[in-house]
Motif scaffolding. Structure first.
Motif, PDB file in Angstrom:
ATOM      1  N   ILE A   7       0.843  -1.202   0.000  1.00  0.00           N
ATOM      2  CA  ILE A   7       0.000   0.000   0.000  1.00  0.00           C
ATOM      3  C   ILE A   7       0.875   1.248   0.000  1.00  0.00           C
ATOM      4  N   ALA A   8       1.927   1.241   0.799  1.00  0.00           N
ATOM      5  CA  ALA A   8       2.849   2.380   0.814  1.00  0.00           C
ATOM      6  C   ALA A   8       3.437   2.616  -0.574  1.00  0.00           C
ATOM      7  N   ASP A   9       3.815   1.551  -1.272  1.00  0.00           N
ATOM      8  CA  ASP A   9       4.356   1.685  -2.627  1.00  0.00           C
ATOM      9  C   ASP A   9       3.339   2.318  -3.570  1.00  0.00           C
ATOM     10  N   ALA A  10       2.067   1.948  -3.429  1.00  0.00           N
ATOM     11  CA  ALA A  10       1.023   2.521  -4.283  1.00  0.00           C
ATOM     12  C   ALA A  10       0.846   4.011  -4.008  1.00  0.00           C
ATOM     13  N   VAL A  11       0.870   4.384  -2.726  1.00  0.00           N
ATOM     14  CA  VAL A  11       0.753   5.805  -2.372  1.00  0.00           C
ATOM     15  C   VAL A  11       1.943   6.570  -2.938  1.00  0.00           C
ATOM     16  N   ILE A  12       3.138   6.023  -2.824  1.00  0.00           N
ATOM     17  CA  ILE A  12       4.335   6.687  -3.355  1.00  0.00           C
ATOM     18  C   ILE A  12       4.257   6.801  -4.867  1.00  0.00           C
ATOM     19  N   TYR A  13       3.775   5.750  -5.546  1.00  0.00           N
ATOM     20  CA  TYR A  13       3.592   5.843  -6.995  1.00  0.00           C
ATOM     21  C   TYR A  13       2.682   7.027  -7.329  1.00  0.00           C
ATOM     22  N   LEU A  14       1.526   7.099  -6.671  1.00  0.00           N
ATOM     23  CA  LEU A  14       0.582   8.183  -6.958  1.00  0.00           C
ATOM     24  C   LEU A  14       1.193   9.547  -6.645  1.00  0.00           C
TER      25      LEU A  14
END
Length: 164
Positions: free
Chosen positions: A136-143
């Motif tokens: 989830i952290a990776d997805a937030v960072i991507y966005l």
């Protein structure tokens, strides 16, 4: 400055629809909707004053793909509201430099889920495992690092949103 707001607070109560109590309703809507609403208003005011920013809301893949094994109408009601608000706010503020996106997780290994339930919860995902908080952290960072993305609902759910 407020460059990014991540609305991660949430309550999840899985039970049959007719078993929900008024206390369940008040708790879930209070955290999942009311909590989002006021903090996001304050953040948007600050972001407008500084010329932009980014908001990421955490929803659930159950909004898009209900699962008979997980009765969760309050999650769908409240997190579905966040998903709709994500798109509405993205359009309302796009021209003023504020992006709004959402991450829609499957079941993630957090203290919310006792170890004894992990095997059963893993079976809810086509990939055969639960997600990790880092997913989830990776997805937030991507966005955060995707300036041309707004109004997106990014499913990070081990394939749940694709079907079973």
């Amino acid at each position: 400055r407020i460059d990014t707001l991540v609305n991660n607070a949430g309550i999840f109560v899985a039970k049959p629809f007719t078993d929900y109590t008024q206390a369940d309703y008040a708790a879930v809507t209070g955290v999942n909707l009311a909590g989002f609403f006021r903090i996001t208003q304050l953040a948007v005011e600050r972001m407008l004053a500084q010329g932009g920013g980014h908001i990421v809301n955490l929803t659930t893949s159950l909004v898009d793909n209900a699962d008979a094994r997980v009765p969760s109408v309050l999650a769908s009601l409240t997190k579905g509201g966040l998903q709709s608000a994500t798109k509405s706010l993205a359009i309302e503020y796009a021209a003023r430099g504020i992006r709004v996106n959402a991450v829609s997780p499957g079941t993630i290994k957090t203290p919310m889920h006792p170890q004894a339930t992990h095997e059963a919860l893993a079976g809810l995902h086509p990939v055969g495992r639960m997600g990790e908080p880092g997913d989830i952290a990776d997805a937030v960072i991507y966005l955060e690092n995707a300036p041309f993305v707004t109004g997106e609902i990014l499913h990070v759910d081990g394939g749940m949103s694709a079907g079973h």
